[in-house]
Design an enzyme around this catalytic site. Sequence first.
Site, mmCIF file in Angstrom:
data_model
loop_
_atom_site.group_PDB
_atom_site.id
_atom_site.type_symbol
_atom_site.label_atom_id
_atom_site.label_comp_id
_atom_site.label_asym_id
_atom_site.label_seq_id
_atom_site.Cartn_x
_atom_site.Cartn_y
_atom_site.Cartn_z
ATOM 1 N N GLU A 136 10.200 16.091 15.143
ATOM 2 C CA GLU A 136 10.600 15.865 13.746
ATOM 3 C C GLU A 136 9.847 16.857 12.848
ATOM 4 O OE1 GLU A 136 9.250 12.215 11.669
ATOM 5 O OE2 GLU A 136 11.324 12.038 11.005
ATOM 6 N N GLU A 175 9.485 1.289 10.876
ATOM 7 C CA GLU A 175 10.601 2.228 10.701
ATOM 8 C C GLU A 175 9.966 3.606 10.778
ATOM 9 O OE1 GLU A 175 12.542 4.947 9.163
ATOM 10 O OE2 GLU A 175 12.607 3.855 7.252
ATOM 11 N N CYS A 203 13.834 10.316 6.867
ATOM 12 C CA CYS A 203 13.683 9.967 8.288
ATOM 13 C C CYS A 203 15.001 10.099 9.029
ATOM 14 C CB CYS A 203 13.098 8.583 8.432
ATOM 15 S SG CYS A 203 13.835 7.404 7.311
ATOM 16 N N LYS A 208 0.850 -1.197 0.000
ATOM 17 C CA LYS A 208 0.000 0.000 0.000
ATOM 18 C C LYS A 208 0.881 1.241 0.000
ATOM 19 C CE LYS A 208 -1.774 2.850 2.750
ATOM 20 N NZ LYS A 208 -1.633 4.073 1.907
HETATM 21 O O1 TXE Z 1 2.647 9.918 7.824
HETATM 22 P P1 TXE Z 1 1.865 8.570 8.078
HETATM 23 P P2 TXE Z 1 2.159 11.313 7.227
HETATM 24 C C1 TXE Z 1 6.666 11.545 9.549
HETATM 25 C C2 TXE Z 1 7.064 12.976 9.240
HETATM 26 C C3 TXE Z 1 5.796 13.552 8.690
HETATM 27 C C4 TXE Z 1 4.773 12.855 9.544
HETATM 28 C C5 TXE Z 1 3.379 12.776 9.009
HETATM 29 O O2 TXE Z 1 7.410 13.611 10.433
HETATM 30 O O3 TXE Z 1 5.745 14.941 8.854
HETATM 31 O O4 TXE Z 1 5.269 11.549 9.663
HETATM 32 O O5 TXE Z 1 3.361 12.249 7.684
HETATM 33 C C6 TXE Z 1 -0.239 5.153 5.990
HETATM 34 N N1 TXE Z 1 -3.122 2.469 9.291
HETATM 35 N N2 TXE Z 1 7.048 10.622 8.498
HETATM 36 O O6 TXE Z 1 0.905 11.768 7.871
HETATM 37 O O7 TXE Z 1 0.479 8.825 8.538
HETATM 38 C C7 TXE Z 1 -0.322 6.267 4.964
HETATM 39 O O8 TXE Z 1 -1.400 6.039 4.069
HETATM 40 C C8 TXE Z 1 -2.288 2.039 8.338
HETATM 41 C C9 TXE Z 1 8.301 9.939 8.680
HETATM 42 O O9 TXE Z 1 2.116 11.220 5.760
HETATM 43 O O10 TXE Z 1 2.724 7.761 8.970
HETATM 44 C C10 TXE Z 1 1.050 6.155 4.328
HETATM 45 O O11 TXE Z 1 1.048 5.082 3.402
HETATM 46 N N3 TXE Z 1 -1.590 2.875 7.542
HETATM 47 C C11 TXE Z 1 8.463 8.834 7.736
HETATM 48 C C12 TXE Z 1 1.949 5.804 5.511
HETATM 49 O O12 TXE Z 1 1.073 5.274 6.491
HETATM 50 C C13 TXE Z 1 -1.731 4.198 7.721
HETATM 51 C C14 TXE Z 1 7.926 8.992 6.384
HETATM 52 C C15 TXE Z 1 2.705 6.994 6.126
HETATM 53 O O13 TXE Z 1 1.784 7.915 6.614
HETATM 54 C C16 TXE Z 1 -2.591 4.712 8.715
HETATM 55 C C17 TXE Z 1 6.645 9.679 6.365
HETATM 56 C C18 TXE Z 1 -3.297 3.786 9.523
HETATM 57 N N4 TXE Z 1 -4.131 4.175 10.493
HETATM 58 C C19 TXE Z 1 6.273 10.496 7.378
HETATM 59 N N5 TXE Z 1 -2.527 6.062 8.679
HETATM 60 C C20 TXE Z 1 9.744 8.069 7.766
HETATM 61 N N6 TXE Z 1 9.986 7.309 8.835
HETATM 62 O O14 TXE Z 1 10.496 8.078 6.810
HETATM 63 C C21 TXE Z 1 -1.661 6.395 7.697
HETATM 64 N N7 TXE Z 1 -1.190 5.264 7.107
#
Ligand code: TXE
Length: 495
Positions: free
Chosen positions: A397, A266, A300, A191
């Site tokens: 972050e 991660e 990240c 996904k």
């Molecule tokens: O992340 P989400 P977001 C951090 C970074 C950023 C913040 C928010 O600080 O500003 O997260 O970003 C899926 N059940 N990182 O809101 O929500 C979503 O569809 C299952 C760090 O975009 O974590 C996407 O595919 N899945 C990071 C993925 O999770 C769910 C990279 C990431 O989204 C879900 C990205 C749920 N309930 C953001 N809710 C890194 N570690 O590199 C969301 N998703």
Amino acid sequence: MTAPSILIPDPAKAISRTRLLIGGEWVDAADGKEFDVYNPSTGDVFCQVSEAGPEDIDRAVRAAREAFDNGPWRRMSPLDRSKALWRLGDLLVANAEEIGRVETLDQGKPYLMARDGDVPSAANLFYYMSGWATKIEGEVIPISAPGDYHVYTRREAVGVVGCIVPWNFPLVIAAWKVAPALAAGNTVILKPAEQTPLSALMLGELALEAGIPPGVLNVVPGFGARAGQALTEHGDVDKVSFTGSTATGRRILDAAKGNLKKVSLELGGKSANIILPDADIDAAIQGSAAGIFFNAGQACAAGSRLYVHEDVYDQVVEGIAAVAAGIKVGDGFDPTSEIGPLVSSQHLDRVSGYLQSGFDEGARAVTGGARIGDRGYFVAPTLFADVTPTQKIVREEIFGPVVVALKFKELDQVIAAANDTRYGLAGGIWTRDVSKAHQLAAQFQSGTVWVNCYQVFDAAMPFGGYKESGWGREMGHEVLHDFTEVKTVCVKLGG
Ligand code: TXE
């Protein structure tokens, strides 16, 4: 800004797949829903993609289950699996131009970085894991229980694996998960993030072309709260591998507990990058600037907290600020752009909120500190000085091109400050003193430490987090532990 025509993609030509890939078929969502995909350099919608809902997730899980239980993938010889993964690596490389264009349209990053950086590094994961497909071995274990026994372990695929990936490196992070999952013989439901669904669909298409059987890799774009949640809750999914925010990581844990599926995470970071006075200061300035501003700070492991020894603080702050001010920020299809926009208007709002909080709490922007223009989601590379350890911009972050610079005097003091965070993903040390480098590396509470370099990744290097930065590791052979179960077989010998 006008992009040179040679690189402007024709979305209709570049985007071949916008439906869900389930069981080897391209299908519409069961409820017919689609969602808009935006070009973050302009804010314009450039295509619609089918939106997976719970019913589609269930279909994809059933396809992956069927492919796992009854399909050829698990029964194929490891060498045949290995060859299929290698072919997929080759196909990624052969299609680098098209995938790079789609990644730039979708994510915003400079096209040359997508084509020459992201695509080859995703391919490398398939090449590297192709090698491991033939080397997933158990052990023979001598035991001391009375009697005569032959005891051995087998490493077996976990089963049906959900891979949920973010939008900062859409193809690369998909490869981090899909390549080892497939090498170990699992079947996958991928996904992608709702902001960047396209390269994952291309990966699914190329996997079929590489001879990976239908149903082994299913790709289901959709929203986190709907598709992601349904995948994580599904009772017939054996494992979820997730990359994203720490807050969503916690939701994943909650949703996974129904069938106690395995989970690897991660998550976020607020990585410390320490510059000692004996460092090669020019190299430290260049490397630290790249360590935070690369991918517009949407990484990240970004070195977002800079700790600089007081003797070289002014020189380093001025140096990094000068590099930042000189970075060309612009449309990813302009070949002179070094960094692109943030991924979405929502993310622009989030990063802008952090900039404002920095100013509100008294930090000084030596450079940057604001959005660039009013079209697209561009933010100027920013360095905040005069910060204090309790400020929000130092603790949370930001995930944008924003670094905070703190001054230190003693080594003991700096490692305690570096570790004073709930995260533990990565860290950096710049010094010419080998002994100090190793001592500090050992004291860092983080999954990766870079010495005299930053953001060096390789398919062979394990990557993951201490503390609230996650569970488990990506890449290297370490990751294969996360995608296999160990079975102990105990055979009584004799009559
Ligand atoms: O992340 P989400 P977001 C951090 C970074 C950023 C913040 C928010 O600080 O500003 O997260 O970003 C899926 N059940 N990182 O809101 O929500 C979503 O569809 C299952 C760090 O975009 O974590 C996407 O595919 N899945 C990071 C993925 O999770 C769910 C990279 C990431 O989204 C879900 C990205 C749920 N309930 C953001 N809710 C890194 N570690 O590199 C969301 N998703």
